[in-house]
Write a protein that holds these residues in place. Sequence first.
Motif, PDB file in Angstrom:
ATOM      1  N   GLY A 161       0.814  -1.214   0.000  1.00  0.00           N
ATOM      2  CA  GLY A 161       0.000   0.000   0.000  1.00  0.00           C
ATOM      3  C   GLY A 161       0.846   1.261   0.000  1.00  0.00           C
ATOM      4  O   GLY A 161       0.544   2.221  -0.721  1.00  0.00           O
ATOM      5  N   LEU A 162       1.900   1.271   0.787  1.00  0.00           N
ATOM      6  CA  LEU A 162       2.797   2.431   0.801  1.00  0.00           C
ATOM      7  C   LEU A 162       3.412   2.662  -0.581  1.00  0.00           C
ATOM      8  O   LEU A 162       3.523   3.804  -1.042  1.00  0.00           O
ATOM      9  N   ILE A 163       3.788   1.582  -1.236  1.00  0.00           N
ATOM     10  CA  ILE A 163       4.387   1.694  -2.565  1.00  0.00           C
ATOM     11  C   ILE A 163       3.388   2.243  -3.570  1.00  0.00           C
ATOM     12  O   ILE A 163       3.665   3.213  -4.278  1.00  0.00           O
ATOM     13  N   VAL A 164       2.223   1.641  -3.635  1.00  0.00           N
ATOM     14  CA  VAL A 164       1.224   2.037  -4.623  1.00  0.00           C
ATOM     15  C   VAL A 164       0.742   3.468  -4.384  1.00  0.00           C
ATOM     16  O   VAL A 164       0.631   4.269  -5.321  1.00  0.00           O
ATOM     17  N   LEU A 165       0.473   3.808  -3.139  1.00  0.00           N
ATOM     18  CA  LEU A 165       0.001   5.164  -2.840  1.00  0.00           C
ATOM     19  C   LEU A 165       1.085   6.209  -3.096  1.00  0.00           C
ATOM     20  O   LEU A 165       0.795   7.308  -3.581  1.00  0.00           O
ATOM     21  N   SER A 166       2.313   5.875  -2.809  1.00  0.00           N
ATOM     22  CA  SER A 166       3.414   6.807  -3.079  1.00  0.00           C
ATOM     23  C   SER A 166       3.607   6.997  -4.575  1.00  0.00           C
ATOM     24  O   SER A 166       3.773   8.118  -5.054  1.00  0.00           O
ATOM     25  N   ARG A 167       3.599   5.908  -5.323  1.00  0.00           N
ATOM     26  CA  ARG A 167       3.755   5.988  -6.784  1.00  0.00           C
ATOM     27  C   ARG A 167       2.649   6.809  -7.420  1.00  0.00           C
ATOM     28  O   ARG A 167       2.874   7.507  -8.398  1.00  0.00           O
TER      29      ARG A 167
END
Length: 191
Positions: A161-167
């Motif tokens: 989730g951190l990866i997808v939301l940051s991207r």
Amino acid sequence: MSTQQRKERERAQRHDLIVKTARKLAESEGWDAVTTRRLADEIEYSQPVLYSHFAGKDAIVAAVALEGFTELALRLRAATRTNDPRATLERLARAYLAFAEENPALYEAMFTMAVDLPFGQDDTPQPLQDGFQALLSGVAQFADGRDPATLTEVAWSALHGLIVLSRGGRLPASGREARLTLLLDQLSATR
């Protein structure tokens, strides 16, 4: 070497070339640029040769994803080579985040594109199992009465989730370290 062995070796080399080329194209131009026609041109083989190895683009993406899971598992296992449980957890999380950041198209093939790979089932391919086991080895030590596999799934979900939301620009880059610290604190907290 027999003729049959030579043909099998050449077939394996073509298979690897197709996967490597698809991955390279996806990383440089995105998955939309990866078509069987474009791949055939890039590797200088006909489209029928490509189809003799893969049923289509989805199968190629799945092969790229499997390669990625093998690489991710290696990286995660390397991160667990410490005797400090909290340091292991942090190194695992940072290794996972770095892998996704360094390989955006590969990560997309592994986790966001529709691929015909079974997750969490009896027939889950070994590279996927290895990746999960590497995460589990670092997270399970904090289970403290909780189910280790479920805790690992929650940790994995949070990292993803951190990866997808940051991207997607949904989370400001300035809060990355604070979010990671909070996540690690919550995972390592005992009840």
